[in-house]
Design a protein around this motif. Structure first.
Motif, PDB file in Angstrom:
ATOM      1  N   THR A  27      -8.420  16.456 -10.785  1.00  0.00           N
ATOM      2  CA  THR A  27      -9.739  16.539 -11.392  1.00  0.00           C
ATOM      3  C   THR A  27     -10.785  16.567 -10.278  1.00  0.00           C
ATOM      4  O   THR A  27     -11.439  15.575  -9.965  1.00  0.00           O
ATOM      5  N   THR A  83     -15.591   5.602  -2.062  1.00  0.00           N
ATOM      6  CA  THR A  83     -14.177   5.608  -2.448  1.00  0.00           C
ATOM      7  C   THR A  83     -13.387   4.689  -1.525  1.00  0.00           C
ATOM      8  O   THR A  83     -12.622   3.829  -1.986  1.00  0.00           O
ATOM      9  N   GLN A 137      -1.308   9.793 -13.368  1.00  0.00           N
ATOM     10  CA  GLN A 137      -0.957   9.418 -14.745  1.00  0.00           C
ATOM     11  C   GLN A 137      -1.821   8.250 -15.213  1.00  0.00           C
ATOM     12  O   GLN A 137      -2.335   8.238 -16.330  1.00  0.00           O
ATOM     13  N   ALA A 138      -1.967   7.268 -14.337  1.00  0.00           N
ATOM     14  CA  ALA A 138      -2.669   6.042 -14.724  1.00  0.00           C
ATOM     15  C   ALA A 138      -4.177   6.248 -14.836  1.00  0.00           C
ATOM     16  O   ALA A 138      -4.832   5.559 -15.611  1.00  0.00           O
ATOM     17  N   VAL A 139      -4.734   7.194 -14.074  1.00  0.00           N
ATOM     18  CA  VAL A 139      -6.196   7.330 -14.100  1.00  0.00           C
ATOM     19  C   VAL A 139      -6.718   8.339 -15.113  1.00  0.00           C
ATOM     20  O   VAL A 139      -7.773   8.137 -15.694  1.00  0.00           O
ATOM     21  N   ASP A 140      -5.999   9.455 -15.323  1.00  0.00           N
ATOM     22  CA  ASP A 140      -6.491  10.389 -16.355  1.00  0.00           C
ATOM     23  C   ASP A 140      -5.410  11.267 -16.983  1.00  0.00           C
ATOM     24  O   ASP A 140      -5.742  12.307 -17.578  1.00  0.00           O
ATOM     25  N   ARG A 171     -14.205  20.996 -12.454  1.00  0.00           N
ATOM     26  CA  ARG A 171     -13.525  19.830 -11.887  1.00  0.00           C
ATOM     27  C   ARG A 171     -12.054  20.143 -11.582  1.00  0.00           C
ATOM     28  O   ARG A 171     -11.145  19.545 -12.159  1.00  0.00           O
ATOM     29  N   SER A 220     -14.217  24.037  -6.213  1.00  0.00           N
ATOM     30  CA  SER A 220     -15.637  23.721  -6.431  1.00  0.00           C
ATOM     31  C   SER A 220     -16.568  24.658  -5.684  1.00  0.00           C
ATOM     32  O   SER A 220     -17.623  25.013  -6.206  1.00  0.00           O
ATOM     33  N   LYS A 278      -5.837   5.230  -2.948  1.00  0.00           N
ATOM     34  CA  LYS A 278      -5.156   4.313  -3.868  1.00  0.00           C
ATOM     35  C   LYS A 278      -3.681   4.160  -3.501  1.00  0.00           C
ATOM     36  O   LYS A 278      -3.122   3.068  -3.556  1.00  0.00           O
ATOM     37  N   THR A 279      -3.064   5.279  -3.140  1.00  0.00           N
ATOM     38  CA  THR A 279      -1.642   5.269  -2.822  1.00  0.00           C
ATOM     39  C   THR A 279      -1.349   4.480  -1.549  1.00  0.00           C
ATOM     40  O   THR A 279      -0.322   3.810  -1.448  1.00  0.00           O
ATOM     41  N   GLN A 329     -12.584  15.287  -5.193  1.00  0.00           N
ATOM     42  CA  GLN A 329     -12.880  13.851  -5.065  1.00  0.00           C
ATOM     43  C   GLN A 329     -11.688  13.007  -5.512  1.00  0.00           C
ATOM     44  O   GLN A 329     -11.387  11.984  -4.908  1.00  0.00           O
ATOM     45  N   GLN A 330     -11.002  13.446  -6.578  1.00  0.00           N
ATOM     46  CA  GLN A 330      -9.866  12.665  -7.077  1.00  0.00           C
ATOM     47  C   GLN A 330      -8.752  12.580  -6.038  1.00  0.00           C
ATOM     48  O   GLN A 330      -8.006  11.605  -6.018  1.00  0.00           O
ATOM     49  N   ASP A 355      -9.621   9.786  -3.784  1.00  0.00           N
ATOM     50  CA  ASP A 355      -9.360   8.539  -4.506  1.00  0.00           C
ATOM     51  C   ASP A 355      -7.869   8.229  -4.581  1.00  0.00           C
ATOM     52  O   ASP A 355      -7.438   7.115  -4.273  1.00  0.00           O
ATOM     53  N   GLY A 389      -0.146   7.726  -9.698  1.00  0.00           N
ATOM     54  CA  GLY A 389      -1.544   7.300  -9.705  1.00  0.00           C
ATOM     55  C   GLY A 389      -2.361   8.128 -10.683  1.00  0.00           C
ATOM     56  O   GLY A 389      -3.163   7.602 -11.454  1.00  0.00           O
ATOM     57  N   CYS A 442      -3.712  13.812 -16.974  1.00  0.00           N
ATOM     58  CA  CYS A 442      -3.525  15.174 -16.478  1.00  0.00           C
ATOM     59  C   CYS A 442      -4.888  15.811 -16.290  1.00  0.00           C
ATOM     60  O   CYS A 442      -5.888  15.321 -16.807  1.00  0.00           O
TER      61      CYS A 442
END
Lengths: 468, 468
Positions: free
Chosen positions: A112, A145, A280-283, A261, A253, A123-124, A115-116, A119, A278, A285
């Motif tokens: 997405t 971030t 899966q947990a945030v959005d 996005r 972009s 996160k990883t 930027q994702q 993130d 990661g 797909c």
């Protein structure tokens, strides 16, 4: 109506006690706050990192969405696989081929936006206190971030050839002595955001060697690689490294649309698997609809011609900005000479605080830019600014730079009045090569500090003056 | 080609040393893994939580995207404000009004699907080790999100009236004694995922009272409220609480499309400000294009008629599934009777492991469901399954349930052979009221445990048998 949004201190207390540690230290990036202000139609905004989407033909948009409507409506509206559609990944492979890389669709995840990727990679990899290395200045949107994962951000100075790899090695040595292994190096090697500079070929080679020698991951963020206005392309880090230590971030972009996005990450399988979890947990797909929009658009076969159109438009705007800077900025100012991308980085005399300057610029002259401090974690960059030349017309660029120049002049006059020093002198309009001094220094400060944490010296005007 | 994706153990080691603590414990949700398998065209999938997007008229899609093309193409393709467009928020306010709530656009943020709300709320509030309370079973997609922030997830049993609020209070008391204040309670009060049950009116009232008494935040996740097939709507928690302690999660995924990735959160101003910062860091803003698609769609004025069409379709599918369960599932099975939403929760005799059963169901019978363990953090739910009735036709539902019933029968026969016990008996096809026993227990296990951490007892068949 607004009354009930006036939060009382008791109410803030009530919730604040429940905030996570990471949240308490989260601050808005100056850039995003600015976007709200600069949405005012009377403001000339050189602040955003916006492409000019008005150049995209509405009839093309209608044609590709009609194709989706009548060929794949149900699946465009449905959930898709976390890693993205195969068709979209094949479009990504085409973009990467154009950038000089081979990429296998199995090695990527559609995200997405770019930027994702920043993130999810952070996160990883990053636990609180872990080191992330990046450029000084760095992409302002990456700062919050990194901070949201409580990373210890270490910034490496740049010059006109990009990140100073010699300083990177010194820093890595020092960190190794301290027993701290950086989780990754974040870099925008080509037409950097915010500085507009490009990492030279020898430094690219050396960075990839360092990554191999030290088993160090590098996140190569490359949104602007195809927006080249002169010269020959340099090899992406990933093509030099073969994808062992270099994770690659791409995005649609700047070559198509940020409003859809859509970005992507290419990474080694074990890292990609964690990024997938990661995501899966945030959005779950990435939008099926906007992915199919890319597929339908690429099927038309004119995507690269559109990028070339953009290059023509942005090249003229860059030139207009460079000319305007030479005309309207004081002699003490320095700025970079980007060969592509969206940004010029300008540095003013040290006694000018660009956050204060911005407030005056918006209030008095209805013009906006990004203050340099947004690109640092440590308060540096306070006399610099990021100027965007892709989002507005040449006329507005010239007028915007004229207005900023006017506010700067006022500040310099004020300073002269207080100190008795004379700080004037207008540059000749032809001196567009004045951006860097003889050593190619990007910031006056980079002669003083090798890496990080150098406090700004608001009373030191010598550097600013010596640049003239 | 696949060879180079065969990651060696050395390669995994190389990267694993760099993973964050949160990443090391992240596992794929069974649901997402299943989606890959169930994409095979020969598989009847009762696994996903997918709406039937084939019901959406392609000509409507073409009309609204044409409107965007010729009225707002440049802004649809551009970045938008982090909090979302005012127009889209006004559509959200209409949906919430239909659910019985007044919501001010200033109190909401448009998000990249509802999943992002769960992520951002957890990110805003939860430090490692903090307690999050949710239902048992809970939405399987929330489990990896909570785990990615290293939350201590405490699950409260449900019965046919939803979460047992008496058990919630006991748990909160126990946690208070331990000096642990939960960061929030996550609940899907209406047509719960995965159980299909609805929190009763008195329990809603009491939950909101508890939140006020204990200054406890509640995240009300309400994707299915408008998908009601019988009875009268109950007030959302947020309408009872007025938005002081209840954060509200809504989504367009089930009333329009999940492929556009559009959800929203409504929260008190101090919390919303932190969620906004979190969103800036993770994806800058929600897709402008898909937000404008919603605005254009709502401007047509037929959105609620479409939801009513969906209700008719899904009601028939639910009834088909309930009838098929009565016909093809063994007498020992129990299942819920959802008044709306997408899911039925079925529980088999304890000696059946639904993860094993799923493997057999896919391999032998090409049919899929979600194993119940995905809805627990503690290994419970192993004899239960989530069955979706919204995504496939009535014929496929009947055939799918027949196939699952066949695999269950084989397991029961096998068990009988090993133990000498006879475990058969076919339900009469009319006994659709057999889902809960006289006490309304949702799971056989909930008579044994009040809250969490009850180990599954694979050798205990009494509960399963007593349900007949």
């Amino acid at each position: 109506m607004r009354d009930r949004h006036q939060t009382t201190s008791h109410e803030i207390e009530r919730y604040a006690a429940l905030f996570a540690k990471r949240t308490r230290q989260m601050r808005s990036s100056a850039m995003r706050d600015l976007m709200a202000i600069t949405a005012r139609p009377d403001v000339i905004s050189l602040a955003g990192g916006l492409p000019d989407t008005s150049t995209f033909p509405p009839e093309t948009f209608a044609a590709i969405t009609d194709k989706i409507a009548y060929e794949s409506c149900a699946s465009a509206l449905q959930y898709g696989p976390t890693e993205g559609f195969e068709d979209t990944k094949r479009c990504i492979a085409k973009v990467m081929a154009e950038e000089g890389m081979r990429a296998d669709p199995d090695d990527m995840i559609v995200t997405t936006g770019g930027q994702q990727v920043i993130d999810l990679v952070t996160k990883t990899l990053v636990d609180p206190g872990d080191v992330v290395v990046c450029e000084a200045p760095t992409y302002p949107g990456a700062v919050p971030t990194f901070q949201s994962y409580e990373a210890d951000v270490v910034q490496i100075e740049m010059d006109s050839d990009g990140m100073r790899i010699d300083l990177l090695e010194q820093t890595l040595d020092r960190l190794e002595v301290e027993g701290r292994r950086p989780k990754f190096v974040y870099t925008v090697p080509t037409f950097q955001n915010p500085a507009g500079v490009t990492l030279s070929a020898p430094r690219r080679q050396r960075l990839v060697e360092i990554a191999r020698e030290r088993e160090l991951l590098v996140l190569e963020d490359n949104p602007y690689g195809l927006l080249r206005y002169e010269g020959e392309p340099l090899p992406p880090l990933r093509s030099l490294d073969g994808g062992v230590y270099v994770l690659y971030l791409g995005t649609f972009s700047k070559i198509l649309s940020p409003g859809i996005r859509l970005g992507w990450v290419v990474a080694p399988a074990p890292v990609l698997a964690k990024i997938n979890l990661g995501k899966q947990a945030v959005d779950l797909c990435t939008s099926s609809l906007t992915q199919q929009l890319v597929s339908a658009y690429f099927a038309e076969g004119r995507w690269l011609a559109y990028v070339q159109d953009l290059c023509g438009i942005y090249r003229r705007r860059r030139d207009a900005m460079l000319d305007a800077l030479a005309e309207f900025f004081p002699q003490e100012a320095e700025w970079t000479q980007p060969g592509g991308g969206l940004f010029i980085w300008a540095t003013l005399p040290d006694f000018i605080d660009t956050e204060d300057l911005l407030a005056k610029a918006i209030q008095q002259e209805s013009v906006a830019f990004v203050p340099g401090s947004a690109a640092y974690v440590d308060g540096r960059g306070g006399s610099s600014m990021r100027l965007n030349f892709s989002a507005v017309s040449e006329d507005d660029i010239v007028e915007g730079i004229r207005r900023i120049g006017k506010v700067i002049d006022e500040q310099i006059s004020l300073y002269s009045t207080f100190t008795g020093k004379k700080e004037d002198g207008r540059a000749a309009s032809s001196s567009t090569g004045r951006g860097q001094d003889e050593r190619g220094a990007l910031l006056p400060n980079d002669r003083l500090a090798d890496v990080v944490r150098l406090p700004r010296r608001p009373d030191d005007t010598k550097r600013g003056a010596s640049g003239s």
